[in-house]
Design an enzyme around this catalytic site. Sequence first.
Site, short mmCIF file in Angstrom:
data_model
loop_
_atom_site.label_atom_id
_atom_site.label_comp_id
_atom_site.label_asym_id
_atom_site.label_seq_id
_atom_site.Cartn_x
_atom_site.Cartn_y
_atom_site.Cartn_z
N CYS A 269 0.83 -1.20 0.00
CA CYS A 269 0.00 0.00 0.00
C CYS A 269 0.87 1.26 0.00
CB CYS A 269 -0.98 -0.04 1.18
SG CYS A 269 -2.33 1.13 0.95
N HIS A 353 -3.76 -5.19 -0.14
CA HIS A 353 -3.43 -5.69 1.21
C HIS A 353 -3.42 -7.21 1.24
CE1 HIS A 353 -3.41 -2.02 3.71
NE2 HIS A 353 -4.18 -1.55 2.75
N GLU A 355 -2.44 -9.04 3.50
CA GLU A 355 -2.73 -9.56 4.85
C GLU A 355 -4.23 -9.53 5.15
OE1 GLU A 355 -3.47 -5.44 5.52
OE2 GLU A 355 -2.00 -6.46 4.27
#
Length: 1419
Positions: A269, A353, A355
């Site tokens: 990001c 993202h 994660e």
Amino acid sequence: MAQANCYLALEDGTVLPGYSFGYVPSDQTSKVAVGGEVVFQTGMVGYTEALTDRSYSGQILVLTYPLIGNYGVPAPDEDEHGLPLHFEWMKGVVQASALVVGEVADAAWHWRKWKTLPDWLQQHKVPGIRDIDTRALTKKLREQGSMLGKIVYERPPEDGLPKSSFEDPNVRNLAKECSVRERQVYGDPNGKGPRIAILDCGLKLNQLRCLLQRGASVTLLPWSARLEDEQFDALFLSNGPGNPESCDEVVQQVRQVIEEGRKPVFGICLGHQLLAKAIGCSTYKMKYGNRGHNLPCLHRATGRCLMTSQNHGYAVDLQQLPDGWSELFVNANDGTNEGIVHASKPYFSVQFHPEHHAGPQDTEFLFDVFLESIKQKDLTIPQLIEQRLRPTRIAKDPAPVKPRKVLILGSGGLSIGQAGEFDYSGSQAIKAMRESNIQTVLINPNIATVQTSKGMADKCYFLPLTPHYVEQVIKSERPNGVLLTFGGQTALNCGVELERAGVFSKYNVRILGTPIQSIIETEDRKLFAERVNEIGEQVAPSEAVYSVAEALDAASRLGYPVMARAAFSLGGLGSGFANNEQELQSLAQQALAHSSQLIVDKSLKGWKEVEYEVVRDAYDNCITVCNMENFDPLGIHTGESIVVAPSQTLSDREYQMLRSTALKVIRHFGVVGECNIQYALCPHSEQYYIIEVNARLSRSSALASKATGYPLAYVAAKLALGLPLPDIKNSVTGNTTACFEPSLDYCVVKIPRWDLAKFVRVSKHIGSSMKSVGEVMAIGRNFEEAFQKALRMVDGDVLGFDPDVVPLDKEKLADQLSEPTDRRPFVLAAALELGMSISELHRLTNIDCWFLDKLERIIALRSHLARVGSRFDAVLLLKAKRFGFSDKQIAKAIKSTELAVRHQRQEFGIRPHVKQIDTVAGEWPASTNYLYNTYNGSEHDVDFPGGHTIVVGSGVYRIGSSVEFDWCAVGCLRELRKLQRPTIMINYNPETVSTDYDMCDRLYFEEISFEVVMDIYEMENSEGIILSMGGQLPNNIAMDLHRQQAKVLGTSPESIDCAENRFKFSRMLDRKGILQPRWKELTNLQSAIEFCEEVGYPCLVRPSYVLSGAAMNVAYSNQDLETYLNAASEVSREHPVVISKFLTEAKEIDVDAVAADGRILCMAVSEHVENAGVHSGDATLVTPPQDLNAETLEAIKRITCDLASVLDVTGPFNMQLIAKNNELKVIECNVRVSRSFPFVSKTLDHDFVATATRAIVGLDVEPLDVLHGVGKVGVKVPQFSFSRLAGADVQLGVEMASTGEVACFGDNRYEAYLKAMMSTGFQIPKNAVLLSIGSFKHKMELLPSIRDLAKMGYKLYASMGTGDFYAEHGVDVESVQWTFDKTTPDDINGELRHLAEFLANKQFDLVINLPMSGGGARR
């Protein structure tokens, strides 16, 4: 509901009023207003994760999904690393400045709930504002770019707040503000794992967790700390808020690490933007950024497209990308950069993202790649990523030569469990093939479907779907591809048989889409369980058995209660729950009659049932399109359940856990195309089991397509041709890819329709075996609105969630609640009205408390309306409309009339707003015409140019109104389109082709009621309404519309009323001198009895304005008469009931015709094979007529012309006549299309609906004589579903019982009839036939036929009396002990074998049984 107390002010002067929740400052002047950049996020779950994500610092977060807070907020529990489990920053501190939602849940029941969302926001001093039209706000941000905003508590001036009062958070260094102040160490820095340094700019905790779980130790450093070379093995750059331009200090450090060239670097990001800046690229602010959980990112090298979670407002410009670097991922929707990678050195970064938290887990493997790049130096990052993205189980040679001609197997007659949804999916498949220039050949004997119409498939065969006939078609047509997954279980089973017989390989036909082996693996329960266990997933503990004894053994191992079900069956045929051995024994015997294999499952009754629709292409791109949650707990077949989409009570963690499992399972089975997966989820933990996978399009696929706007069947057909999913366009937005997961900004409720009241002895209990005949789907911006709409759609007599529908017996209330029946929602309403608590209801029903709480709110509002009465104000009325109350329902509560409420509502300026279904929750511009009405909005999504013609659809499928009326509605739309007239369709049935948004210029997925049709008519400024194409339902509102000056096209509503109102109709025939059976209007019981005694029983009782003969009955005595009259007056309270003489042993004739201004344009005559007294929907029809002489035909034409001119018909009408002793009498006339319109149109090769449409819009049409056809004979045969309705009386009568129909053609009626019978599943007997003929007359009539059977070599068995009779007449018959005779004196020595014994051994191939009388039934 009071006046607004809180406002969202935007920098462009817009002011949106709403209601405050969460933190409300005590000093409410504008000085303490909370400001920030207003951004939207389209995720449907994961609000706790979003609110604690530091990337949202300084931002006012707008959530597009209208229901937020459903599962509350979990406790700040910590994992083994000391990190909070459910939040993205320490101690779960909320990071966003404020929250903007449509509706917030102030109560929650999720098992992890610690606080409600409003309480949690209050604790963290974060304000919220609700009742905002978040869709309108999202569209504003989309068109004007992200804006600054403020939440204030005093009404701002008309032109908004001055620009100078807004502060832009992006000018501050937000990354620096939210970074940690001192270094923090996680994991063991002296351990074996790699050491990672993170420069913290606002990292999400799950990034930390992803590294720690993989054995790394992590040092978290303040954003501008100096990096000491010897202290770390690799550098990780985190996400964070704000403008990357303000992070130059970090960029310097990154540049240094890269120039030294030894240590891997991975950025996410903001980290991606910083890495890009360090190598010389620039960044720019996007118009509104990408924020959501469904953004498709394409990996350039492999062509794989992955779903990602994103939250950013800046992007990287690749213009100055240096040598050695390349683009790693690209956004498949807007083409912006999503990642960069170095060709040889271990540097890479991504904009999304990986994660997740919240969001899909598809890209978490990038953390593995990062850590591997530290350990090993042989492979480059691009190679490591490619290794993981090369699919595991790819289809063999996915892009072979495109087939030249494709065979599509349809689904045959509509039956319970397999209805109109396969007409929709097959039509979509034909459309997809046509677009790819592939010829199509369709086999489907269901004459009423749209897919079997001219202009659809290149060739259509009306033949039984049996291996024998399909092979004949393959032999003559020589297709080189076949689609098996578009015709339900019928097509699938036929395909599996053909494959096993080697037919496909013999003629070189390739099975397109899902490999047949995968289909067999998902259908065979034992194989399925083994395959699922291979990947570490579990199915509910169960065993496959082949006999009753084995079933009892299995149950003792699994423990009662158990569920038993037959394998390879549709709609849970032959399944149910057993609490003990006796129940299991009877269940097992029934199920083994349908299938050789029986499954015994451990019962998980009371668990939640959740379903995902999954799409996968041949290149392993895999997405879930829609997730749905059943309102009813597990134990009720999903086709019998009330279903809500998207799921309402799952947290992000549960949603993503089941989503990831779905992708894993579907990849493992190698499905290509579409399938669905069903789960049982424990309501008190994260334990789940996989119930089943359907590797074909199913009823829920049609529902999911309509619920999301994503055309599943069309996409599945394209994928079967070997196209990659990312190459297919999203047909709704027109410019984004179809490889994405729709985000909804509304709530959808599906409710099934049962017709159990038609079957006297059928249990009203619903369970694991399907009994429903249709379903409705309602759309609203909250659950209450959608739920109440849906209840009205299922049954026009119901006003909504009404406690007065079901009579309550307080003693039996607990049983009525714990036993699921077709009326249980109304029992819930009554129980809530009595004041029963949610916890008590939950204990009895196992329905999630969240749903029960919503229902309680509806009842509370209803009581409040009743108390206020006519003194209601605009605020209360708007609240009622937002809760889905109809005008009629409000009128009942306040003791007023529908029109008075309507008038008052319009005076208050309360009108519905029209919203689009665009699959992307307003994130991308969409020119979609797929619309719904809602009162939970502040503006329309569309303009109203006027000039459209409204066609009203047929509504829910039920016995008597099925796909035939959909065929008529679609035909009408097509003809109007040919005439270049813009069209509007109103319908709410998700199984139909008419609710496909390609069919018309505007589709309103809405109720067919006076209120809604009138609202649309007024808003759209329409040219007129066509009611005659949708069957009975639109006709019922004709007079109401007419009285309000709506323009009804075609036959005038007064004429419709003359034909529908039995009294007016009968009186009119008498005046005109047209013969009819003697009749009398019912005023009281005494005069009715006198009339019946005068004309002689039997007599027929018939109510007005009904469909499929509802409550029509033949009375044979005074006592019958009394019972039936009560039933009939129940059915049509406002309309008269007429009694007429019932003619026995007469011939019935159906006439379908089209007229213009009372002049006949074309007509068709069909004869009934059965005598009068069988409802025309259950009769076997033959056209052109074979037994009527020219004189009779002339008489029929004369009567038809007379009727058309008396009623001044313009458009379609249908009439039934009775012929006896050379007299023709009219029984009834319907001024609308009838069930037989598609049959006569296709048999006579003349489109009656097109002719009718031209007449209705006032064009000149030349009359045509098509009565005698084109040389072929058509026979239409009803399709019954008695095998699903245990206890149903299979004798036919004046009330309709069939669920569908098939028709076949032949040179003569015998050939056509045999093919049609075989199409309904009738099998030609092989050796043994059982006879039981009641009356002497029938025995004599049948004698020649029985002799023929004997000559053909059949072994004949018979009941005692029948056996004696035929033996006397020289036919060789063996008598059987008749089970139902109490004692049979003839068989003293007990020599005769018992009937039950034969049936148990399946020894008879055919039973011919003509009972003596009506067997006590009402016939």
